[in-house]
Design a protein around this motif. Sequence first.
Motif, PDB file in Angstrom:
ATOM      1  N   GLU A  58      41.650  77.997 -11.301  1.00  0.00           N
ATOM      2  CA  GLU A  58      43.003  78.114 -11.830  1.00  0.00           C
ATOM      3  C   GLU A  58      43.021  78.050 -13.356  1.00  0.00           C
ATOM      4  N   THR A  93      33.597  73.390  -6.928  1.00  0.00           N
ATOM      5  CA  THR A  93      34.963  73.732  -7.344  1.00  0.00           C
ATOM      6  C   THR A  93      35.016  75.050  -8.103  1.00  0.00           C
ATOM      7  N   ARG A 101      39.203  75.115  -5.455  1.00  0.00           N
ATOM      8  CA  ARG A 101      39.413  73.705  -5.123  1.00  0.00           C
ATOM      9  C   ARG A 101      39.444  73.475  -3.620  1.00  0.00           C
ATOM     10  N   ALA A 102      40.062  74.407  -2.909  1.00  0.00           N
ATOM     11  CA  ALA A 102      40.267  74.198  -1.474  1.00  0.00           C
ATOM     12  C   ALA A 102      38.938  74.085  -0.741  1.00  0.00           C
ATOM     13  N   ALA A 125      37.562  70.722   0.189  1.00  0.00           N
ATOM     14  CA  ALA A 125      38.326  69.818   1.038  1.00  0.00           C
ATOM     15  C   ALA A 125      37.565  69.380   2.282  1.00  0.00           C
ATOM     16  N   ARG A 128      40.355  62.472  -0.576  1.00  0.00           N
ATOM     17  CA  ARG A 128      40.434  63.918  -0.792  1.00  0.00           C
ATOM     18  C   ARG A 128      40.004  64.292  -2.211  1.00  0.00           C
ATOM     19  N   ASP A 148      41.188  67.022  -3.482  1.00  0.00           N
ATOM     20  CA  ASP A 148      42.337  67.730  -4.036  1.00  0.00           C
ATOM     21  C   ASP A 148      43.599  67.264  -3.322  1.00  0.00           C
ATOM     22  N   THR A 177      46.859  68.926  -1.908  1.00  0.00           N
ATOM     23  CA  THR A 177      47.577  70.178  -1.636  1.00  0.00           C
ATOM     24  C   THR A 177      49.032  69.870  -1.305  1.00  0.00           C
ATOM     25  N   ALA A 178      49.827  70.921  -1.255  1.00  0.00           N
ATOM     26  CA  ALA A 178      51.238  70.748  -0.927  1.00  0.00           C
ATOM     27  C   ALA A 178      51.394  70.074   0.430  1.00  0.00           C
ATOM     28  N   HIS A 224      49.452  67.863   1.801  1.00  0.00           N
ATOM     29  CA  HIS A 224      49.200  66.425   1.719  1.00  0.00           C
ATOM     30  C   HIS A 224      50.225  65.695   0.865  1.00  0.00           C
ATOM     31  N   HIS A 272      46.513  66.382 -10.128  1.00  0.00           N
ATOM     32  CA  HIS A 272      47.208  67.482  -9.450  1.00  0.00           C
ATOM     33  C   HIS A 272      48.700  67.344  -9.661  1.00  0.00           C
ATOM     34  N   ASP A 287      55.161  72.911  -8.649  1.00  0.00           N
ATOM     35  CA  ASP A 287      55.838  73.738  -7.664  1.00  0.00           C
ATOM     36  C   ASP A 287      56.541  74.921  -8.308  1.00  0.00           C
TER      37      ASP A 287
END
Lengths: 485, 456, 571
Positions: free
Chosen positions: A409, A431, A435-436, A439, B379, B381, B383-384, B386, B418, B422
């Motif tokens: 990003e 990363t 990022r995902a 997970a 985690r 990261d 995310t939306a 979570h 993070h 939005d």
Amino acid sequence: MPKTALAQSLGSPSGFGQSQFAFMRGHAFESRVKSDGGAELLRLTHACLGGGPEPEPGSARVPDLTAAGPQGRVGRTEIALREATAAGAWTLLDHPMLTLDVAGTPAYLEPDAVVVAPDGTWTVVEIKSFPMIDGSADAAKVGAAARQSAVYVLALEEVAARMATGGSGPSGSDPSGSAARGSAAHGSAVHGPAADPSAADGSTADGPTPDESAMHGSAADGSSAHGPATHGSAADGPAPDGTVPDGPTPDGSTAHGPATHGPAADGPAPDGTVPDGPTADGSTTLGADTGGSAAHGPATHGSAADGPTPDGTVADGPTPGGVTAGGGRVGGVRQQVLLVCPKDFSNLPAASAVDVRKQRAVTRRQLSRLTRVDDIAATLPPGLTFDVNRPADELSAAVDAVPATYAPECLAACELAFHCRERARARGELTSLGRALRADLGSLATVEETLAAARGEAGDPDDPAVSALRRAGALRAEALAGGVR
Amino acid sequence: MTTPAPPPPSSAPPSFDPGAEAGRATDAILHDTLHGTHRGVVVDSPPGAGKSTLVVRAARELAAAGRPLMVVAQTNAQVDDLVLRLAEKDPELPVGRLHSSDADPYDKALDALPNVRKSAKAADLAGLDVVVSTAAKWGHVKDVEPWGHAIVDEAYQMRSDALLAVAGLFERALFVGDPGQLDPFAIAEADQWAGLAYDPSASAVTTLLAHNPTLPQHRLPVSWRLPASAAPLVSDAFYPYTPFRSGTGHEDRSLRFAVPSDGSGPDRVIDEAAVSGWGLLELPARHTPRTDPEAVRAVAHVVRRLLDRGGAATSERSPEPAPLTADRIAVGTAHRDQAAAVRGALAALGVVDVTVDTANRLQGREYDVTVVLHPLSGRPDATAFHLETGRLCVLASRHRHACIVVCRAGVESLLDDHPSMDPVRLGVTVKFPDGWEANHAVFARLREHRVPLVAP
Amino acid sequence: MTLIDNLARLEAAASGRARPRATVRHRHLSERPLVLVPLVTAGEAGAPLGALIGTERTSPRLLTVAQPRDRDLRFAFLSQLAEVLLPYVESFADDVEAAERTETDPETGKRVKVETELCADAPQLIVPSRAGVEFVRLLGRSMRFRRTAEQDPDAPYPAPPRVPLLGRWLTHYGERSRVPGSALLLAMTDLLSRHWATGQSSLEEQHLGALLAWIEAPEGTSGEAAALRAELARDADGQLLCPPAGPATDPAFDNDLLAPAIERHDRARSALAAAADGVEADALLASLAAAEREIDALVASRTRPTWDAVWRGLDALCTLPEAPHAVDRWRGDRWSFTGHRDRVAAGEPPQPRVDDAVTAANKLATREREQARLEAQEALDDPLVMAGRRLAGEAFAGVVTDVVMTYSEGRSPRPRPLVTVRTADRPHLDPGVKVYRSLEGKAQSAQFVTYDVEDEGEGEDGRDGGDGGDGGDGRDGAAGRGAGDGGGSLVVLRVLDKMGRGKEPDAGSVPEAGDRLCWTLFEHEQRGGPKLPDPEDTPWTHGGPPQSATTPSGAPAPGESPDPVTAEDVL
């Protein structure tokens, strides 16, 4: 902090930049919106948000805000706000100047406009050049504009608080029992909002489309993508980003803004502010600040006196005199900003009220978690320099001394991203692939480590990530070998 | 939408009578439902505020007034539960259970109720005082005479397009739900309608109020479930503009354990939660997969110790302490595989009767003690998914006595990394609070009840 | 992205070359697609700068707008675009086959089959990237409400004749592309990243040149290095060697090359307008033509590499065999095309600016159904996709070890054979859950009965093994059973249907011992949702019937009126 030049010197130029077509378009649209003494802009404000009787064309006050230096302009703006509120007449403040204290350093902010309505409300106006088509607009860009405006709202609230106490200065108590108290208490500030405009508007305008922007940096809305934490501010830096939404890159600037030269010093504009202009470089300016540094944590901001949750929630919550409903305001400052964009495919303006209470609350919490910029500087090696005329390897070492966490990003948001990507790829960081992807992989952090675990050459088989990887590897191999349907 | 007046300051005068407050709210709701002139009435109900009781009562009063009604719920379990509650309150009431034509379409317990008729065809149930079904099934009902009244339950979890499919079946309706729980979602692209009043992916209530802004809106002001230790946190963090209070005081409930602490992390966090209502069992910071074995084991050990230590819960419900048994404890997780891993770990410790489920499935349920695996634990990261406010709200509001959260250290830094980014869609009513902000707010409070788990 | 896909990405990163994410091609590709590579002017909403377009790889048509802010030049561009695009679209309109459609009979209200026609094939539009799809939508929106002089003699700045129609078709294509699995309008980057994983993030895969570099890298070379060059390499003048796929251009191109060229063009034009006599005008005309040729060359130089890349992407995709269900979904696209053809022919007005409540809900229902259908079909078509579902516990494969015939109770007993399957997979089998397998293209369903214990030793092993360490396993009460890696577990299923009408099952309809089968926990076909009211019956909860539904016919609904225009149409 000239990050574009730094990136160039490091051998990883970013591709950031702005098309002159977009630049001209942005300026032409803004001046069109503000033409005729702001008649159209005031009409739109009234239509979207009310605020008193309909403005009579030609009757609006447009005070002169010019003054020497940013502090002078801040003072001039405050006087104009006071006079306009007292006059109870539609008033357009064109490019006013506001200030906020960011981690101990004053940041100067320049919204496109602030409108004072006859009922005494102050409304932040953001003029953007992306279109509003059939009443909707690019949500990422609107989000960036909302975060940017929320900073202005906070700064205006401080002005309101000072005015309410007879101008006794920023530490004055806040009669509205809201925001300003928090920020004063916590020394919060904004960060390079000044930079924002350029990022949000400029790059938006000409960014080669969000998709490609990833590559070319023109990033529609860098901010949305990238955490400031990313670069400058230590891995767990207090999210500079959010605050500086579009902010330009916390990075370098953070690191050495204060250390080497005052943050304002390297801004393109002599007064340290970046007007609204879409220049890409501008963004570097005060963005600095933000870069928060790592040290936040409970200690930094104990729970605020005014409520169970430290700062954020309570202050914003339904405390008496605090925020009211959707169209609410704190002091005289509206919590809805007016976003003005070109309508459909024309050069006519369209406006929409955007509720920024959420962004304001988030920004406030982020500001309260920032430590002083000096603390960041103190964590860096002495003698660190980012002089772009130094040899690349020396520069590279200097940049590497600033903690950074690259994620894809960043490419849309930061001039140094390609440099960071190169480092991340060289180290095989997961990363760098997104990022995902991390997970599911737990403590595995590099490509080699993960593949070795998948192949059964490394890793603890009792680690669910490792066992899942091995099953995934086996299933994948079976399928590629022509497994069962 | 208007926002109710600010709540009284937290140091409320001792004259505050939760029963009377709640009674007044209920009376006003029933008055609007039975005698009002509006086509709709909306009731916001925070966790444990007596939503089901209200639905049953409204249904019975409408029926008693000679006004047959249809009831729309969102899941078959909710429908069966409502039918059982109706029959429990009023065994004589003729109730229809409209069900699907799948195998095992309803709870077998309904077969024991003499005045409950079950059918897959609406025509078979014509004339009954109350007919209950899911929104999905109602959507297929055609060619029937519309009902004069409807009750729409869990209306905030119903999508606007589902309401569109059933709204032709009734003249007017009572909409009841909890705005703080998980929002409905779409599995396909719906962005182009964001900001439209009838956005099909929005909640039914959002659409209803956008088109009918003058409908009376009520709020149940008292949570009978959440203890005095939890209501302020949940109210502040998740309902900042529609606050509520606990129906009980700090002195009304207590949780005690016969077996003293062995000094371990699980026992210490249990004692902390017994005293304060909250406990945070913090594992060392580490990035982990979702089914973090150490965290899963820690959750299981806490549950095991809750059962082994002879817990007893005293509350306003009975003068005698009630033993803290397996059916009064639940474990909440964000993901299904986490729930499965916790079940496995519990089974290994010989615990089988404790409910372990995801936030989605725990909605609407109530326990004495809950143990929560924090959605952001370990985690890399945020995310939306979570950060979703509703998920944390559900997990933090299922308990009557205490909530113990198990989590890796480092969540606050993760949140800082993070920040909320939005996108903003023009014209969409802002939903409060922000997930990022709510997570920070909750964590700031939990930190005050932190017990580190030292590696054995 | 499943862990299996992520693994492919990691393998790609380690090897420097793309790795497969699919073993078949999951989208239908036309034999004669139309490729469109558009460029847009920075800062303007929908002001095209130029395009390459065509169905012939070697001879694209170049269209440019020498001064993008000039409305006449822009209209000329759109008119030329219509000249290429509409004949292509219309060439598919007349080749039809007989088909049946289910409709509601207006008199009886019953669902009846109606004979109708379906276009045998449909036009397919391919753009380089997702931003290109968005641009097609934007162009469609900007054109469909324009009025031509023929439609409205008083229209200010009337559009060329076929432009509004082009707007309607582009709008239709843009809208259809939101349906999961549809293939009328496709972005090459989406197509490629669906089928290959590269060692970059999905964000970076939006760069067509870089993506293709990873995929095309010959063995022994580094796709990563080639991708890096495609992304970043610039010539001595600072211009990207591989221009972005657009429609946005590189700012360096705009500022250093395009802006001066446009300025020269503008100067030549004003000089021509001021020409004193014919001789001078002739000379000036030549310089204007030269300026136009210069812009043409610039636009061609930025679009041609992308044009070639799109075709090379098609080459790469055609190395994969088409997935069986892709043809079924293409049939849906043909219906979509035929339907719009009919609406245009019937003289219906352009698509409204904003959907009404019922239309929006119906569209969302379609998309969600198609999403679920796509996920099921891709898994059934492709073992690599199914592997991801198996890993997620949503399917399991194994060998049948035992079949015991049992019958249902009741007056006419039906076969309900109990089938035991040995699997190493770990499906989320809750008691009573239904599973499905594909039997001659149809889904046969079975119900999960229990886990069987093969022998004592293994059973106990399993019980010990089922703790949290097994992680992703979502198994409920049976957490302990057969979780070991070796033999796997024994799943007992009761087969429920597709065995014929008699007491004895049809031949081949019951699995036999030794069969290797794959069962899914997801359904193979999707059920229809509830029927929504007609727009004119929109209920009070949703604002009642929309205005357009109540406007007397004849008057244009407010949603269809032309956009306001000003003298200086763009800035």
